[in-house]
Scaffold this motif. Structure first.
Motif, PDB file in Angstrom:
ATOM      1  N   ARG A  13       0.849  -1.190   0.000  1.00 21.32           N
ATOM      2  CA  ARG A  13       0.000   0.000   0.000  1.00 21.32           C
ATOM      3  C   ARG A  13       0.886   1.243   0.000  1.00 21.32           C
ATOM      4  O   ARG A  13       1.773   1.376   0.846  1.00 21.32           O
ATOM      5  CB  ARG A  13      -0.902  -0.031   1.235  1.00 21.32           C
ATOM      6  N   LEU A  14       0.601   2.117  -0.965  1.00 20.65           N
ATOM      7  CA  LEU A  14       1.301   3.397  -1.031  1.00 20.65           C
ATOM      8  C   LEU A  14       0.372   4.462  -0.461  1.00 20.65           C
ATOM      9  O   LEU A  14      -0.784   4.591  -0.898  1.00 20.65           O
ATOM     10  CB  LEU A  14       1.642   3.718  -2.495  1.00 20.65           C
ATOM     11  N   THR A  15       0.855   5.193   0.533  1.00 18.72           N
ATOM     12  CA  THR A  15       0.044   6.254   1.132  1.00 18.72           C
ATOM     13  C   THR A  15       0.715   7.609   0.865  1.00 18.72           C
ATOM     14  O   THR A  15       1.900   7.779   1.192  1.00 18.72           O
ATOM     15  CB  THR A  15      -0.105   6.032   2.648  1.00 18.72           C
ATOM     16  N   LEU A  16      -0.039   8.504   0.255  1.00 14.99           N
ATOM     17  CA  LEU A  16       0.485   9.842  -0.058  1.00 14.99           C
ATOM     18  C   LEU A  16      -0.188  10.855   0.861  1.00 14.99           C
ATOM     19  O   LEU A  16      -1.424  10.904   0.939  1.00 14.99           O
ATOM     20  CB  LEU A  16       0.177  10.190  -1.522  1.00 14.99           C
ATOM     21  N   HIS A  17       0.612  11.629   1.557  1.00 16.95           N
ATOM     22  CA  HIS A  17       0.073  12.670   2.437  1.00 16.95           C
ATOM     23  C   HIS A  17       0.042  13.973   1.646  1.00 16.95           C
ATOM     24  O   HIS A  17       1.106  14.526   1.310  1.00 16.95           O
ATOM     25  CB  HIS A  17       0.948  12.786   3.692  1.00 16.95           C
ATOM     26  N   LEU A  18      -1.156  14.421   1.319  1.00 13.21           N
ATOM     27  CA  LEU A  18      -1.323  15.537   0.376  1.00 13.21           C
ATOM     28  C   LEU A  18      -1.040  16.879   1.037  1.00 13.21           C
ATOM     29  O   LEU A  18      -1.229  17.065   2.248  1.00 13.21           O
ATOM     30  CB  LEU A  18      -2.743  15.507  -0.189  1.00 13.21           C
ATOM     31  N   GLN A  19      -0.623  17.852   0.168  1.00 15.18           N
ATOM     32  CA  GLN A  19      -0.345  19.208   0.696  1.00 15.18           C
ATOM     33  C   GLN A  19      -1.628  19.897   1.127  1.00 15.18           C
ATOM     34  O   GLN A  19      -1.684  20.577   2.127  1.00 15.18           O
ATOM     35  CB  GLN A  19       0.363  20.038  -0.388  1.00 15.18           C
ATOM     36  N   GLY A  20      -2.672  19.726   0.306  1.00 18.34           N
ATOM     37  CA  GLY A  20      -3.964  20.322   0.656  1.00 18.34           C
ATOM     38  C   GLY A  20      -5.041  19.263   0.543  1.00 18.34           C
ATOM     39  O   GLY A  20      -4.830  18.229  -0.098  1.00 18.34           O
TER      40      GLY A  20
END
Lengths: 253, 365
Positions: free
Chosen positions: B287-294
Motif C-alpha cells: 500500500r502506497l500512502t500519499l500525504h497531500l499538501q492540501g
C-alpha cells in the motif's frame, strides 16, 4: 502394559485421599461411631440378641458394608468425574494408555481407600463391641470383592454423570436405600414372608449376608449364592465399562 | 517409547539417525517414512514446498492426515475430508476463525476425540491401531487452562511424565521448569498461580515426556506481551532441538513471527496450506500512502484508472498494488498526479500483514 501410567494415576488418586483426610477417612469413621452409639448402645440395649449375637455386634458387618459400598461409589465416581469436570481428562485420553490401565488406576485407588476405611471402621467397632471373626480370609475376600465391584460401579456413574446432581443421585436414591433395606441393621428373617421375598431382589442383601457369615457364621442366604451374586455384579460392571470405552460414551464424543 | 527420544538433542545427529535407522523400519511397516507430497490440501492449495533451511536437513512428514472427517452426534460436521501433512521439524501454524475445526482436528490426532472417517498417521503409526506408539510422540497443550488446582507444579508435571510411561527423571523436569521460568514456583499449588503461569505449567506438562511433536492450541491466550515473547523463544528452542510444533493461534502476528508454514481452516475444510514466505509473497499486497499538501474533495477523471481511495477527509491518498505484478503503476501514478496538480508532502509504503491475507482468505471461502 504401561505400569508407570497405572502407578501415576493410582498415586495421584491416593494423594487426593491424604490431602482430604478429614473428608475421606475421618468423616465416615465419625458417622459410623454415631451409628454404634445410637443403634448399638441406645436402641440396641433394648433389643434382645439376634441369632445368638448381641445386637451391637450383629450390626458391625452391615455398618462396614454400608460405608464400603457408599465410599467405593463416591471415591470412584468422583475420581473420574472430576477430571471430566475440570477438563484435565484430556491428558488421560491423550496418553499412551489402554482403557484397562485407566480403570486399574482409578478403580484400584478407589477400592484401596474403601478397604482401608472398612478396616478402620472394623477397628473402631472393636472399641464398642466384642468382635470375633470366624473366617478372616473370607471376610477380607468379601471386603475386597465388594470394594472393587462398587468402585467399578462408581466409575460407571462418574462417566455417565454430566453434573454434580447426577453424581449424587444414584448413591443417594438407590444405593443408600438398598443398603439400609439390605439387612445392615437386621436379619431379613425378621421380616414378614412377603417382604422377605421382596428383600431377596435386593442385591445388597447377598453382600451383607456373605460378609456377616464370615464374621459370625450367620447368613440370610447361602454363602455360595452371596459370592455368585457379587461376582455377577462385578461382571456386569466390567461389561458396561468395556462398552463405555469401546464406544467412547461421554468421553470421546 | 521411541528410539529417537534417546538421541542427543542435536537435531542434525537425530535426523541422520532417523534417516539411517527409522526409514527402513517404517518401510517394513508399509508406510513411507518420507511421505510425498509433503502437503496435499484440497481446494487447490499451493504446494508450499520450498528449499530447506540451510541449517536444517530436508523435512519428512511426521503427521499425515488423510480424508479425515468428523461428524458430531448432533449432526454437525466439524471436519470435512481433511488432508494434511506436517513436516518433521517445522513450526506449522493452523489458523482459522472460531468454530473452524482447529481444536477438533488436534483432538482427533491426539486421541481425545474419535474420527468419523479417515486415517491419521503420527510418526508412521496409525493413531487407532498403534495408539501407544503414536501418542507417546505427542505433547499437547490444550486451549483451555485445565489444571489440577490443588496439586503442586512439580507433582503435576511429574504425573504427566508417569502417565506417558517414562521413568522418573528429576533433572529433565527441572530443566523444563527452568526453561519456562517456573522453577521458583515448583512447590506452589497451581491454584495460586497467575493465568500466564498456569499456561506455562500446561506446556511443562506437555514437555515432561520429551515429545517429538508439540501441539499448542492457542498457547499465548491470556499471556502478556513479555511472557508471550519469552514463550516464542522456548518454542524456537524446541524446534532447534528437533521438535515439530503445530500451533493454532488467534494472534496472527504470532504465526507471522513463528511459523514456517501456514494452514488456514474454515468451516471444517482446509482452505490453504503454504510456506509462510511464499504465502506472503503470493497473496501479499503493498500500500502506497500519499500525504497531500492540501485537502482534495474529489479526484480528476485522469486518475480513475488507478482505483485510489481518498482518506482522512481528503488529506491522504491510498493506492494498493500487487507485489507480484510486473508493473506496479507507481511511476505513472506519480506522473499523473503531478499533471493533475495534486501535490504531496510525504509518502510511505506498507506490506499487508498475514492478518489481512487471512481475513481475505476466510471471506473468500
Amino acid at each position: 502394559m504401561n505400569y508407570r501410567a497405572v502407578r501415576a494415576i493410582y498415586l495421584f488418586e491416593m494423594a487426593r485421599t491424604w490431602r482430604t483426610l478429614l473428608q475421606s477417612i475421618v468423616s465416615p469413621v465419625v458417622s459410623t461411631s454415631l451409628y454404634f452409639v445410637v443403634f448399638g448402645a441406645a436402641i440396641g440395649s433394648r433389643i434382645s440378641q439376634v441369632e445368638g449375637v448381641s445386637y451391637g455386634t450383629f450390626i458391625v458387618p452391615g455398618l462396614i458394608m454400608l460405608s464400603v459400598l457408599t465410599q467405593s461409589i463416591a471415591n470412584a465416581s468422583f475420581g473420574i468425574y472430576f477430571p471430566k469436570f475440570t477438563g484435565t481428562i484430556y491428558e488421560i485420553l491423550s496418553a499412551p494408555i489402554s482403557y484397562v490401565e485407566i480403570v486399574l488406576g482409578y478403580v484400584g485407588a478407589a477400592a484401596t481407600k474403601s478397604i482401608i476405611l472398612g478396616l478402620i471402621i472394623l477397628a473402631t467397632a472393636g472399641l464398642f463391641v466384642p468382635l470375633h471373626i470366624h473366617h478372616p480370609v473370607w471376610m477380607l475376600t468379601f471386603l475386597v470383592l465388594t470394594a472393587v465391584t462398587f468402585s467399578l460401579f462408581g466409575f460407571v456413574i462418574g462417566i455417565w454423570a454430566d453434573g454434580f446432581e447426577k453424581l449424587q443421585m444414584i448413591p443417594m436414591l438407590v444405593v443408600t436405600p438398598l443398603t439400609f433395606l439390605g439387612g445392615s441393621f437386621y436379619s431379613i428373617d425378621m421380616l414378614p414372608p412377603t417382604w422377605r421375598t421382596v428383600a431377596l431382589l435386593n442385591p445388597v442383601v447377598y453382600l451383607i449376608s456373605g460378609f456377616r457369615w464370615s464374621f459370625y457364621e450367620i447368613a440370610d442366604v447361602s454363602v455360595s449364592v452371596s459370592v455368585g451374586m457379587t461376582v455377577a455384579f462385578l461382571a456386569i460392571c466390567l461389561a458396561v465399562i468395556w462398552w463405555i470405552f469401546r464406544t467412547g460414551y461421554r468421553l470421546k464424543n | 517409547m521411541t528410539i529417537g527420544q534417546h538421541l542427543p538433542e542435536n537435531y542434525h545427529l537425530r535426523a541422520r539417525f532417523e534417516t539411517i535407522f527409522l526409514q527402513p523400519i517404517a518401510a517394513e511397516q508399509g508406510h513411507s517414512y518420507f511421505q510425498a507430497p509433503l502437503l496435499s490440501a484440497q481446494k487447490g492449495a499451493g504446494s508450499g514446498d520450498s528449499l530447506p533451511h540451510p541449517h536444517r536437513p530436508p523435512m519428512s512428514s511426521i503427521i499425515s492426515v488423510a480424508n479425515l472427517s468428523k461428524t458430531y452426534g448432533s449432526g454437525f460436521k466439524a471436519l470435512k475430508n481433511i488432508n494434511l501433512d506436517i513436516k518433521r521439524g517445522e513450526i506449522f501454524a493452523l489458523l482459522g476463525p472460531n468454530g473452524a475445526g482447529k481444536t477438533t482436528l488436534i483432538s482427533i490426532v491426539c486421541g481425545i476425540a474419535n474420527p468419523s472417517e479417515g486415517k491419521v498417521l503420527v510418526g508412521g503409526q496409525d493413531i487407532q491401531t498403534s495408539y501407544r506408539k503414536a501418542r507417546s510422540l505427542i505433547g499437547l497443550v490444550p486451549q483451555e487452562l485445565h489444571t489440577d488446582a490443588f496439586e503442586s507444579v512439580w507433582a503435576t508435571v511429574s504425573f504427566s511424565r508417569g502417565l506417558f510411561g517414562k521413568p522418573k527423571n528429576p533433572a529433565h523436569i527441572e530443566k523444563v521448569l527452568k526453561d519456562l521460568s517456573l522453577w521458583d514456583k515448583k512447590d506452589n499449588k497451581i491454584i495460586t498461580l497467575s493465568g500466564g503461569m498456569k499456561r506455562r505449567v500446561m506446556i511443562a506438562k506437555a514437555l515432561s515426556h520429551e515429545p517429538q511433536i508439540l501441539f499448542l492450541d492457542e498457547p499465548t491466550a491470556g499471556v502478556d506481551v513479555e511472557l508471550r515473547k519469552g514463550m516464542w523463544e522456548v518454542v524456537r528452542g524446541l524446534q532447534q532441538s528437533g521438535v515439530t510444533i503445530i500451533l493454532t493461534t488467534h494472534y496472527i502476528e504470532e504465526a507471522e513471527e513463528m511459523a514456517d508454514r501456514i494452514g488456514v481452516i474454515n468451516k471444517g475444510e482446509i482452505v490453504l496450506v503454504e510456506d509462510k514466505a511464499t504465502l506472503m509473497q503470493k497473496l501479499g499486497k503493498k500500500r502506497l500512502t500519499l500525504h497531500l499538501q492540501g485537502k482534495v474533495t474529489s479526484l480528476p477523471e485522469s486518475l480513475s484508472q488507478y482505483r485510489l481511495d481518498l482518506c482522512d477527509n481528503g488529506a491522504t491518498l491510498v493506492y494498493d498494488y500487487d507485489t507480484k505484478g510486473e508493473r506496479t503503476g507507481i511511476t505513472s501514478l506519480l506522473s499523473d498526479l503531478r499533471n493533475a496538480g495534486i501535490r504531496f508532502n510525504d509518502l510511505d509504503t506498507t506490506q499487508s500483514s498475514l492478518e489481512d491475507i487471512f481475513v481475505d482468505l476466510v471471506r473468500a471461502s
